[in-house]
Design a protein around this motif. Structure first.
Motif, PDB file in Angstrom:
ATOM      1  N   THR A  58       0.833  -1.204   0.000  1.00  0.00           N
ATOM      2  CA  THR A  58       0.000   0.000   0.000  1.00  0.00           C
ATOM      3  C   THR A  58       0.867   1.253   0.000  1.00  0.00           C
ATOM      4  N   ILE A  59       1.930   1.237   0.762  1.00  0.00           N
ATOM      5  CA  ILE A  59       2.837   2.391   0.803  1.00  0.00           C
ATOM      6  C   ILE A  59       3.506   2.611  -0.547  1.00  0.00           C
ATOM      7  N   LEU A  60       3.775   1.537  -1.275  1.00  0.00           N
ATOM      8  CA  LEU A  60       4.478   1.629  -2.550  1.00  0.00           C
ATOM      9  C   LEU A  60       3.577   1.951  -3.750  1.00  0.00           C
ATOM     10  N   VAL A  61       2.272   1.892  -3.579  1.00  0.00           N
ATOM     11  CA  VAL A  61       1.337   2.092  -4.692  1.00  0.00           C
ATOM     12  C   VAL A  61       1.591   3.398  -5.452  1.00  0.00           C
ATOM     13  N   PRO A  62       1.751   4.551  -4.787  1.00  0.00           N
ATOM     14  CA  PRO A  62       1.968   5.783  -5.573  1.00  0.00           C
ATOM     15  C   PRO A  62       3.240   5.735  -6.421  1.00  0.00           C
ATOM     16  N   PHE A  63       4.276   5.081  -5.924  1.00  0.00           N
ATOM     17  CA  PHE A  63       5.526   5.001  -6.675  1.00  0.00           C
ATOM     18  C   PHE A  63       5.374   4.094  -7.902  1.00  0.00           C
ATOM     19  N   PHE A  64       4.675   2.958  -7.730  1.00  0.00           N
ATOM     20  CA  PHE A  64       4.381   2.086  -8.871  1.00  0.00           C
ATOM     21  C   PHE A  64       3.500   2.820  -9.881  1.00  0.00           C
ATOM     22  N   ALA A  65       2.498   3.512  -9.375  1.00  0.00           N
ATOM     23  CA  ALA A  65       1.563   4.223 -10.250  1.00  0.00           C
ATOM     24  C   ALA A  65       2.297   5.298 -11.054  1.00  0.00           C
ATOM     25  N   ARG A  66       3.231   5.986 -10.425  1.00  0.00           N
ATOM     26  CA  ARG A  66       3.979   7.030 -11.127  1.00  0.00           C
ATOM     27  C   ARG A  66       4.815   6.440 -12.264  1.00  0.00           C
ATOM     28  N   ARG A  67       5.479   5.313 -11.984  1.00  0.00           N
ATOM     29  CA  ARG A  67       6.292   4.669 -13.022  1.00  0.00           C
ATOM     30  C   ARG A  67       5.428   4.190 -14.182  1.00  0.00           C
ATOM     31  N   ILE A  68       4.305   3.583 -13.863  1.00  0.00           N
ATOM     32  CA  ILE A  68       3.416   3.075 -14.909  1.00  0.00           C
ATOM     33  C   ILE A  68       2.817   4.229 -15.695  1.00  0.00           C
ATOM     34  N   TYR A  69       2.426   5.299 -15.004  1.00  0.00           N
ATOM     35  CA  TYR A  69       1.837   6.465 -15.672  1.00  0.00           C
ATOM     36  C   TYR A  69       2.785   7.029 -16.729  1.00  0.00           C
ATOM     37  N   ARG A  70       4.053   7.076 -16.426  1.00  0.00           N
ATOM     38  CA  ARG A  70       5.036   7.632 -17.353  1.00  0.00           C
ATOM     39  C   ARG A  70       5.274   6.743 -18.566  1.00  0.00           C
ATOM     40  N   LYS A  71       4.933   5.460 -18.473  1.00  0.00           N
ATOM     41  CA  LYS A  71       5.183   4.534 -19.582  1.00  0.00           C
ATOM     42  C   LYS A  71       4.030   4.455 -20.584  1.00  0.00           C
ATOM     43  N   ILE A  72       2.822   4.826 -20.173  1.00  0.00           N
ATOM     44  CA  ILE A  72       1.655   4.732 -21.049  1.00  0.00           C
ATOM     45  C   ILE A  72       1.554   6.019 -21.868  1.00  0.00           C
ATOM     46  N   LEU A  73       1.447   5.875 -23.183  1.00  0.00           N
ATOM     47  CA  LEU A  73       1.469   7.038 -24.072  1.00  0.00           C
ATOM     48  C   LEU A  73       0.175   7.848 -24.038  1.00  0.00           C
ATOM     49  N   ASN A  74      -0.963   7.178 -24.014  1.00  0.00           N
ATOM     50  CA  ASN A  74      -2.250   7.866 -23.963  1.00  0.00           C
ATOM     51  C   ASN A  74      -2.506   8.296 -22.518  1.00  0.00           C
ATOM     52  N   LYS A  75      -2.482   9.602 -22.263  1.00  0.00           N
ATOM     53  CA  LYS A  75      -2.556  10.115 -20.886  1.00  0.00           C
ATOM     54  C   LYS A  75      -3.909   9.856 -20.230  1.00  0.00           C
ATOM     55  N   LEU A 118      -7.293  11.743  -3.339  1.00  0.00           N
ATOM     56  CA  LEU A 118      -7.369  13.163  -3.017  1.00  0.00           C
ATOM     57  C   LEU A 118      -6.001  13.849  -3.002  1.00  0.00           C
ATOM     58  N   PHE A 119      -4.957  13.130  -2.537  1.00  0.00           N
ATOM     59  CA  PHE A 119      -3.685  13.807  -2.284  1.00  0.00           C
ATOM     60  C   PHE A 119      -2.497  13.323  -3.114  1.00  0.00           C
ATOM     61  N   ALA A 120      -2.508  12.101  -3.614  1.00  0.00           N
ATOM     62  CA  ALA A 120      -1.345  11.578  -4.337  1.00  0.00           C
ATOM     63  C   ALA A 120      -1.402  11.847  -5.829  1.00  0.00           C
ATOM     64  N   GLY A 121      -2.498  12.371  -6.305  1.00  0.00           N
ATOM     65  CA  GLY A 121      -2.630  12.636  -7.734  1.00  0.00           C
ATOM     66  C   GLY A 121      -1.567  13.577  -8.269  1.00  0.00           C
ATOM     67  N   ASN A 122      -1.247  14.628  -7.531  1.00  0.00           N
ATOM     68  CA  ASN A 122      -0.230  15.570  -7.992  1.00  0.00           C
ATOM     69  C   ASN A 122       1.133  14.910  -8.101  1.00  0.00           C
ATOM     70  N   PHE A 123       1.442  14.008  -7.184  1.00  0.00           N
ATOM     71  CA  PHE A 123       2.723  13.303  -7.232  1.00  0.00           C
ATOM     72  C   PHE A 123       2.797  12.380  -8.439  1.00  0.00           C
ATOM     73  N   VAL A 124       1.746  11.622  -8.671  1.00  0.00           N
ATOM     74  CA  VAL A 124       1.758  10.623  -9.735  1.00  0.00           C
ATOM     75  C   VAL A 124       1.550  11.254 -11.109  1.00  0.00           C
ATOM     76  N   LEU A 125       0.603  12.151 -11.212  1.00  0.00           N
ATOM     77  CA  LEU A 125       0.218  12.713 -12.507  1.00  0.00           C
ATOM     78  C   LEU A 125       1.011  13.980 -12.839  1.00  0.00           C
ATOM     79  N   ASP A 126       2.199  14.059 -12.338  1.00  0.00           N
ATOM     80  CA  ASP A 126       3.030  15.249 -12.486  1.00  0.00           C
ATOM     81  C   ASP A 126       3.770  15.246 -13.816  1.00  0.00           C
ATOM     82  N   GLU A 127       3.122  15.041 -14.894  1.00  0.00           N
ATOM     83  CA  GLU A 127       3.637  15.131 -16.252  1.00  0.00           C
ATOM     84  C   GLU A 127       5.134  14.869 -16.406  1.00  0.00           C
ATOM     85  N   GLY A 128       5.741  14.113 -15.503  1.00  0.00           N
ATOM     86  CA  GLY A 128       7.118  13.640 -15.677  1.00  0.00           C
ATOM     87  C   GLY A 128       8.177  14.701 -15.628  1.00  0.00           C
ATOM     88  N   LYS A 129       8.124  15.643 -14.686  1.00  0.00           N
ATOM     89  CA  LYS A 129       9.139  16.675 -14.569  1.00  0.00           C
ATOM     90  C   LYS A 129      10.510  16.112 -14.190  1.00  0.00           C
TER      91      LYS A 129
END
Length: 131
Positions: A58-75, A118-129
């Motif tokens: 559960t603690i690692l979910v945002p980190f996994f989600a961020r990595r996966i988000y960056r790999k998928i081309l269709n946002k 509510l709170f982790a979206g900005n971390f994960v969906l941060d357009e890959g800065k």
């Protein structure tokens, strides 16, 4: 952006609200309704171990989600995948409860799910800065 565009609600946000805010409330209600009919399936040591493993994932979910988000081309699809991943703590909590774990910890997993939305979206969906 004109006023009509500002009023349009993105589909992925609606899906996210349903999956990550309404769904945890529904699962909590189900757990409360069936709590008297649930009996432990395994020993307390196993339940405790499963709880620790689920908590770690559960603690690692945002980190996994961020990595996966960056790999998928269709946002839009990537955002929907992230919302589903944010639901993992809810699933872990429900499985923990069904194994015979405590209701209060299972409800905690449900709150984590809502908190991620509510709170982790900005971390994960941060357009890959940080790429």
């Amino acid at each position: 952006m004109n006023e009509a565009e500002k009023r349009n609600i993105p589909v992925e946000k609606v899906v996210g609200v349903v999956l990550n805010l309404i769904n945890p409330v529904f699962i909590i209600i189900v757990m409360i309704v069936i709590k008297d009919k649930i009996h432990s399936l395994v020993g307390s040591d196993v339940i405790q171990g499963v709880g620790y493993i689920f908590s770690g994932f559960t603690i690692l979910v945002p980190f996994f989600a961020r990595r996966i988000y960056r790999k998928i081309l269709n946002k839009k699809q990537a955002e929907m995948v992230v919302y589903v991943l944010f639901n993992m703590p809810l699933i872990f909590g429900f499985i923990y409860f069904l194994l015979g774990g405590y209701l209060r910890y299972s409800i905690g997993f449900a709150f984590v799910t809502a908190g991620y939305f509510l709170f982790a979206g900005n971390f994960v969906l941060d357009e890959g800065k940080d790429e």
